[in-house]
Design an enzyme around this catalytic site. Structure first.
Site, short mmCIF file in Angstrom:
data_model
loop_
_atom_site.label_atom_id
_atom_site.label_comp_id
_atom_site.label_asym_id
_atom_site.label_seq_id
_atom_site.Cartn_x
_atom_site.Cartn_y
_atom_site.Cartn_z
N SER A 263 0.81 -1.21 0.00
CA SER A 263 0.00 0.00 0.00
C SER A 263 0.86 1.27 0.00
O SER A 263 1.72 1.40 -0.85
CB SER A 263 -0.96 -0.06 1.17
OG SER A 263 -2.04 0.76 0.90
N LYS A 267 4.22 2.06 -2.35
CA LYS A 267 4.65 3.25 -3.10
C LYS A 267 6.09 3.57 -2.68
O LYS A 267 6.95 3.87 -3.52
CB LYS A 267 3.74 4.45 -2.79
CG LYS A 267 2.22 4.18 -2.93
CD LYS A 267 1.40 5.43 -2.58
CE LYS A 267 0.02 5.17 -2.00
NZ LYS A 267 -0.98 4.57 -2.80
N TRP A 354 -10.07 0.43 -5.18
CA TRP A 354 -9.53 1.76 -4.85
C TRP A 354 -8.10 1.91 -5.41
O TRP A 354 -7.69 2.97 -5.83
CB TRP A 354 -9.57 1.92 -3.33
CG TRP A 354 -9.08 3.22 -2.76
CD1 TRP A 354 -7.98 3.40 -1.97
CD2 TRP A 354 -9.70 4.50 -2.85
NE1 TRP A 354 -7.87 4.72 -1.59
CE2 TRP A 354 -8.91 5.42 -2.11
CE3 TRP A 354 -10.85 4.98 -3.50
CZ2 TRP A 354 -9.22 6.77 -2.00
CZ3 TRP A 354 -11.15 6.35 -3.38
CH2 TRP A 354 -10.34 7.23 -2.65
N HIS A 404 -7.68 -5.50 -0.10
CA HIS A 404 -6.43 -4.81 0.22
C HIS A 404 -5.71 -5.52 1.37
O HIS A 404 -6.26 -5.67 2.44
CB HIS A 404 -6.82 -3.39 0.63
CG HIS A 404 -5.72 -2.41 0.62
ND1 HIS A 404 -5.03 -2.08 -0.53
CD2 HIS A 404 -5.17 -1.68 1.62
CE1 HIS A 404 -4.12 -1.16 -0.23
NE2 HIS A 404 -4.19 -0.91 1.07
C1 GTR Z 1 -5.43 4.54 1.61
C2 GTR Z 1 -4.81 5.38 0.53
C3 GTR Z 1 -4.06 4.48 -0.41
C4 GTR Z 1 -3.21 3.44 0.30
C5 GTR Z 1 -3.79 2.98 1.63
C6 GTR Z 1 -2.82 2.28 2.60
O1 GTR Z 1 -6.23 5.23 2.46
O2 GTR Z 1 -5.81 6.08 -0.12
O3 GTR Z 1 -3.29 5.24 -1.31
O4 GTR Z 1 -1.93 3.87 0.47
O5 GTR Z 1 -4.37 3.99 2.34
O6 GTR Z 1 -1.67 2.64 2.73
O7 GTR Z 1 -3.31 1.37 3.26
#
Ligand code: GTR
Length: 424
Positions: A263, A267, A354, A404
């Site tokens: 996540s 990045k 997302w 996720h």
């Molecule tokens: C979310 C965000 C994503 C992702 C995520 C995470 O809220 O919008 O870009 O990075 O968090 O890190 O779990």
């Protein structure tokens, strides 16, 4: 008064939504492929002056151009490390994981111009006569959440308040121990002959907008400008400091260190791979917008949305591309291309819309021509594979069932990918 009482309960709900980054406000995410705006991707193999890249030596110039653009316009410029690192071992267990591993906790203290920062690293290495390849990744809630091991220190670092992980008053607690162990299958990793090193990401930069006064940014308190490093660049920079240490460790095969992240930390892992070529393999798990997913698709989270919910993640200049993705001279496939010819793995979750699974796949696919230049096969397929059908070229990809998260299934593929490229 009654009206006030009726609505005050909404305040914590609103604050929660805001802090989780999914507050919608006016923003309505698009999840419809037919509504993706028309776009043309910038060609990784064409320089901004129009010349076409035909050789790996030409690519070096193009790579510099792309890298500097990402640095200036997207993640922000991070400083070249010019301080001192002191290493202190705070614990060692020569017989961890049923006697198969050596476990160390290390305190790395970075200091520069009278300022300092502590990083608590947890490292497991297989008991072996040879130096081992290592997976290096930041964790979300502290080293003590990664395993059940009672000895791992619960550090006093600032941490997000979170009921599940038992952090209160912005401090982690004993009750969080082991709660992330499914995301870190240490026993399996060791069993396959790999080591694993991790650190709590908030020690590098607490994940809130404080005007870049704390964490690694505090080591460089010079005036900031719109191209200065954001938090993602700070986390990536910290991964390089961990690499500085791992390189000195006799038990680590420094030519085989894979940087991995999930996540927002996916990045950071990608940006770390771009900044630092010592990372021989790069793994992005569900990294989404600002990670592996193409920004121009505007599917799920968008540049405008991410910069609004997380104003501290990127360089300030990146905000000027909110809703103007087409004006960026890069897209995220070029970030992946910066890894070439090193192996890179991109993973999605099919329900993690997302993060735009298809956009993540296309990020890898569109980076492939650069791998071709090196005589390597990038993404080995041209259509997105079916769910739970991993593909592994020099670029690996899977979209797994579920949403996720960093799961055992994901790790299974990473171990296989590392075996494939590192000849096990
Ligand atoms: C979310 C965000 C994503 C992702 C995520 C995470 O809220 O919008 O870009 O990075 O968090 O890190 O779990």
């Amino acid at each position: 008064m009654r009206n006030l009482l009726k609505t005050t309960w909404l305040v914590p709900v609103f604050l929660f939504l805001l802090s989780s980054g999914h507050a919608q406000g006016d923003f309505v995410p698009n999840y419809d492929e037919s509504k993706i705006p028309p776009y043309a991707l910038p060609d990784p193999l064409q320089r901004t002056d129009g010349s076409v890249i035909k050789s790996t030596s030409d690519w070096e110039k193009r790579k510099k151009e792309i890298f500097e653009y990402f640095q200036r316009e997207v993640y922000g410029i991070s400083p070249v490390w010019d301080g001192k690192m002191e290493v202190r071992e705070i614990s060692k267990n020569e017989s961890a994981i049923g006697g198969t591993a050596i476990r160390q906790e290390l305190k790395l203290t970075l200091s520069r111009e009278g300022r300092s920062l502590d990083m608590f690293v947890l490292l497991y290495l297989p008991k072996s006569a040879k130096a081992s390849p290592v997976f290096l990744g930041l964790n979300f809630y502290g080293n003590h959440t990664v395993t059940d091991d009672k000895d791992i220190l619960v550090t006093g670092a600032w941490i997000r308040n979170n009921e599940t992980y038992h952090s209160e008053n912005n401090r982690a607690s004993e009750k969080g121990r082991g709660l992330r162990k499914d995301a870190w299958p240490v026993e399996e990793i060791i069993g396959r002959g790999y080591g694993v090193a991790t650190l709590y990401y908030g020690e590098l930069d607490p994940d809130f907008d404080d005007g870049f006064k704390n964490g690694v940014h505090a080591l460089y308190p010079q005036q900031r400008d719109s191209s200065s490093w954001g938090s993602i660049a700070g986390w990536a920079w910290g991964l390089s400091r961990m690499m500085d240490y791992l390189e000195t460790h006799a038990g680590v095969d420094k030519k085989k260190v894979a940087v991995l992240g999930h996540s927002r930390l996916g990045k950071a892992a990608l940006w770390a791979g771009a900044l630092d070529e010592r990372f021989a393999m790069v793994i992005s798990n569900n990294s989404g917008c600002g990670g592996a997913a193409l920004s121009r698709r505007k599917f799920g989270e968008t540049v405008g949305r991410i910069n609004t919910a997380f104003p501290h993640w990127f360089a300030d200049r990146f905000k000027s591309y909110n809703d103007r993705e087409n004006e960026l001279l890069v897209d995220q496939h070029q970030l992946i291309a910066l890894m070439a010819p090193r192996p890179v793995y991109i993973a999605s979750g099919v329900e993690d819309t997302w993060a735009d699974p298809k956009g993540e796949f296309l990020g890898g696919l569109e980076a492939s021509p650069v791998y071709g230049l090196f005589g390597k096969e990038g993404m080995p397929v041209s259509e997105m594979p079916a769910v739970d059908q991993p593909v592994m070229g020099t670029i690996g990809y899977h979209v797994r069932s579920g949403g996720h998260g960093l799961t055992r299934y994901d790790w299974k593929q990473y171990l296989e990918f590392a075996d494939k490229h590192w000849g096990k």
